[in-house]
Motif scaffolding. Structure first.
Motif, PDB file in Angstrom:
ATOM      1  N   VAL A  45      49.399 -14.219  28.307  1.00 24.70           N
ATOM      2  CA  VAL A  45      49.586 -12.681  27.921  1.00 24.70           C
ATOM      3  C   VAL A  45      50.886 -12.259  29.014  1.00 24.70           C
ATOM      4  N   ALA A  46      51.025 -12.808  30.054  1.00 22.63           N
ATOM      5  CA  ALA A  46      52.248 -12.434  30.986  1.00 22.63           C
ATOM      6  C   ALA A  46      53.515 -12.960  30.352  1.00 22.63           C
ATOM      7  N   LEU A  47      53.751 -14.081  29.398  1.00 18.29           N
ATOM      8  CA  LEU A  47      54.597 -14.596  28.723  1.00 18.29           C
ATOM      9  C   LEU A  47      54.906 -13.825  27.485  1.00 18.29           C
ATOM     10  N   GLY A  48      54.065 -12.659  27.183  1.00 17.63           N
ATOM     11  CA  GLY A  48      54.374 -12.030  25.947  1.00 17.63           C
ATOM     12  C   GLY A  48      53.668 -12.658  24.909  1.00 17.63           C
ATOM     13  N   LYS A  49      52.586 -13.562  24.806  1.00 15.53           N
ATOM     14  CA  LYS A  49      51.809 -14.320  23.745  1.00 15.53           C
ATOM     15  C   LYS A  49      50.581 -13.760  23.728  1.00 15.53           C
ATOM     16  N   ARG A  50      50.447 -12.243  23.447  1.00 13.13           N
ATOM     17  CA  ARG A  50      49.136 -11.821  23.492  1.00 13.13           C
ATOM     18  C   ARG A  50      48.231 -12.276  22.517  1.00 13.13           C
ATOM     19  N   ALA A  51      49.008 -12.201  21.322  1.00  8.57           N
ATOM     20  CA  ALA A  51      47.897 -12.848  20.192  1.00  8.57           C
ATOM     21  C   ALA A  51      47.380 -13.897  20.106  1.00  8.57           C
ATOM     22  N   GLU A  52      48.154 -14.878  20.782  1.00  7.23           N
ATOM     23  CA  GLU A  52      47.539 -16.222  20.945  1.00  7.23           C
ATOM     24  C   GLU A  52      46.541 -16.112  21.852  1.00  7.23           C
ATOM     25  N   ALA A  53      46.890 -15.662  22.896  1.00  7.52           N
ATOM     26  CA  ALA A  53      45.747 -15.299  24.102  1.00  7.52           C
ATOM     27  C   ALA A  53      44.188 -14.796  23.530  1.00  7.52           C
ATOM     28  N   SER A  54      44.509 -13.607  22.892  1.00 11.12           N
ATOM     29  CA  SER A  54      43.412 -13.051  22.187  1.00 11.12           C
ATOM     30  C   SER A  54      42.683 -14.002  21.358  1.00 11.12           C
ATOM     31  N   MET A  55      43.230 -14.751  20.561  1.00 13.44           N
ATOM     32  CA  MET A  55      42.511 -15.599  19.662  1.00 13.44           C
ATOM     33  C   MET A  55      41.775 -16.822  20.368  1.00 13.44           C
ATOM     34  N   LEU A  56      42.413 -17.403  21.417  1.00  9.65           N
ATOM     35  CA  LEU A  56      41.734 -18.424  22.324  1.00  9.65           C
ATOM     36  C   LEU A  56      40.550 -17.828  23.098  1.00  9.65           C
ATOM     37  N   PHE A  57      40.677 -16.423  23.569  1.00 10.31           N
ATOM     38  CA  PHE A  57      39.542 -15.931  24.432  1.00 10.31           C
ATOM     39  C   PHE A  57      38.354 -15.643  23.194  1.00 10.31           C
ATOM     40  N   ASP A  58      38.876 -15.168  22.179  1.00  6.01           N
ATOM     41  CA  ASP A  58      37.829 -14.942  21.008  1.00  6.01           C
ATOM     42  C   ASP A  58      37.079 -16.175  20.770  1.00  6.01           C
ATOM     43  N   GLN A  59      37.761 -17.354  20.744  1.00  6.27           N
ATOM     44  CA  GLN A  59      37.186 -18.702  20.410  1.00  6.27           C
ATOM     45  C   GLN A  59      36.281 -19.247  21.538  1.00  6.27           C
ATOM     46  N   MET A  60      36.675 -18.727  22.940  1.00  3.99           N
ATOM     47  CA  MET A  60      35.859 -19.182  23.989  1.00  3.99           C
ATOM     48  C   MET A  60      34.647 -18.427  24.016  1.00  3.99           C
ATOM     49  N   CYS A  61      34.468 -17.292  23.614  1.00  2.55           N
ATOM     50  CA  CYS A  61      33.374 -16.304  23.759  1.00  2.55           C
ATOM     51  C   CYS A  61      32.308 -16.674  22.721  1.00  2.55           C
ATOM     52  N   ARG A  62      32.848 -17.231  21.508  1.00  4.13           N
ATOM     53  CA  ARG A  62      31.935 -17.605  20.502  1.00  4.13           C
ATOM     54  C   ARG A  62      31.360 -19.072  20.937  1.00  4.13           C
ATOM     55  N   LYS A  63      31.862 -19.772  21.939  1.00  7.95           N
ATOM     56  CA  LYS A  63      31.405 -21.221  21.962  1.00  7.95           C
ATOM     57  C   LYS A  63      30.596 -21.206  23.447  1.00  7.95           C
ATOM     58  N   MET A  64      30.670 -20.108  24.363  1.00  8.02           N
ATOM     59  CA  MET A  64      29.880 -20.121  25.618  1.00  8.02           C
ATOM     60  C   MET A  64      29.524 -18.754  25.947  1.00  8.02           C
ATOM     61  N   THR A  65      28.579 -18.849  26.890  1.00  6.50           N
ATOM     62  CA  THR A  65      28.243 -17.382  27.349  1.00  6.50           C
ATOM     63  C   THR A  65      28.964 -16.862  28.585  1.00  6.50           C
ATOM     64  N   ILE A  66      29.810 -15.904  28.612  1.00 12.17           N
ATOM     65  CA  ILE A  66      30.399 -15.398  29.633  1.00 12.17           C
ATOM     66  C   ILE A  66      29.851 -13.981  30.091  1.00 12.17           C
ATOM     67  N   SER A  67      29.661 -13.776  31.199  1.00 15.34           N
ATOM     68  CA  SER A  67      29.137 -12.672  31.967  1.00 15.34           C
ATOM     69  C   SER A  67      30.093 -11.453  31.555  1.00 15.34           C
ATOM     70  N   LYS A  68      29.515 -10.202  31.427  1.00 18.26           N
ATOM     71  CA  LYS A  68      29.991  -9.134  30.710  1.00 18.26           C
ATOM     72  C   LYS A  68      31.052  -8.606  31.849  1.00 18.26           C
TER      73      LYS A  68
END
Length: 230
Positions: free
Chosen positions: A195-218
Motif C-alpha cells: 500500500v505504501a508503495l502505491g500498489k493498493r490493488a495488489e495489496a487488496s487482492m492478497l488480503f482478500d485471498q488471505m481472508c478466504r483461506k484463514m480466520t482473522i479476528s475482526k
C-alpha cells in the motif's frame, strides 16, 4: 514482545555483562491485532562494549557476523550519513533519540545472515521510527515558525528521510520473495508495504485471498481495511 534482562558474553567481542533481549510472545494461532502488533514490535540491543547490534547479543550472530559492524555500509546507516548532517544541525537533534539507525544497521547483519523474515520485521520497524522522526522534525519546524530562517534545511531533511524510507520499502518488497515460509503476520507486513508503495490493488487482492483461506479476528480485519482504504 517481552523485554528481558540477563547476564552473558557478547559473542562479537567476548565482553561479559548485563544485557537486554526481546522474547517474542505473539501467537500465530489467535490472529488478532494484539498479536500482529507484538510481531511488529521487534526489539534490538547494542553491546555497550563493541557496538554490535542484535536481538540477542549472546547468540551465534556475533560469532558469525560480528565483523559486519566494521563495514562501510553498517557505519554509514548507523551514523545517519544519508541525512548529510542536517539531523544534527537542526533544532533538538531528534535523530539522537530515535534508534532507526540501529535497526537499519542490524538489517545489514540480517542480509548477510540470510534471515529474511527477521530482516523484514526489522526494516518495517525502522520505517516506523523514521516516520516518527520526520514528524518530530516537522513539529520543531512548525514551532520555530521561520524564526531561524532555515525552512529549506528542514524541507531537505524531510526529503532525505522520505527517500531513505522508500529504499527500505523497496528492500522489504525485494527480500520478501526470499522467505520460504511466510506466516500470516509477515504477509500482512508485506501487504501494508505494498500500500505504501502505491500498489493498493495488489495489496487488496492478497488480503482478500488471505481472508478466504484463514480466520482473522475482526479487529485485525478492521485495521487492515483502514490501511487498504476500504
Amino acid at each position: 514482545m517481552k523485554i528481558l534482562e540477563d547476564e552473558g558474553f557478547c559473542t562479537s567481542c567476548g565482553a561479559y555483562g548485563e544485557y537486554k533481549y526481546g522474547d517474542d510472545d505473539y501467537s500465530l494461532l489467535v490472529k488478532n491485532l494484539v498479536n500482529y502488533k507484538k510481531y511488529k514490535d521487534i526489539f534490538i540491543y547494542e553491546c555497550p562494549n563493541c557496538g554490535f547490534i542484535s536481538t540477542d547479543i549472546t547468540n551465534e550472530e556475533g560469532v558469525l557476523f560480528g565483523g559486519e559492524k566494521n563495514t562501510y555500509e553498517y557505519k554509514q546507516v548507523y551514523n545517519y550519513a544519508y541525512l548529510k548532517g542536517l539531523d544534527k544541525d537542526l533544532y533538538e537533534r531528534h535523530s539522537e533519540n530515535v534508534p532507526a539507525n540501529m535497526y537499519e544497521a542490524y538489517a545489514q547483519v540480517l542480509i548477510k545472515s540470510g534471515d529474511y523474515e527477521k530482516l523484514i520485521r526489522v526494516l518495517f520497524r525502522c520505517i516506523e521510527l523514521k516516520l516518527m522522526m520526520a514528524k518530530m522534525y516537522r513539529r520543531s519546524q512548525d514551532e520555530l515558525s521561520g524564526e531561524e530562517e532555515n525552512d529549506d534545511e528542514y524541507d531537505e531533511l524531510d526529503m532525505l528521510i522520505k527517500e531513505s524510507i522508500e529504499i527500505n520499502r523497496k528492500q522489504i518488497d525485494y527480500y520478501y520473495g526470499f522467505v520460504t515460509s511466510k506466516n500470516v503476520y509477515l504477509k500482512l507486513i508485506y501487504i501494508e508495504n505494498l500500500v505504501a508503495l502505491g500498489k493498493r490493488a495488489e495489496a487488496s487482492m492478497l488480503f482478500d485471498q488471505m481472508c478466504r483461506k484463514m480466520t482473522i479476528s475482526k479487529d485485525l480485519k478492521d485495521y487492515m481495511f483502514t490501511v487498504l482504504g476500504d
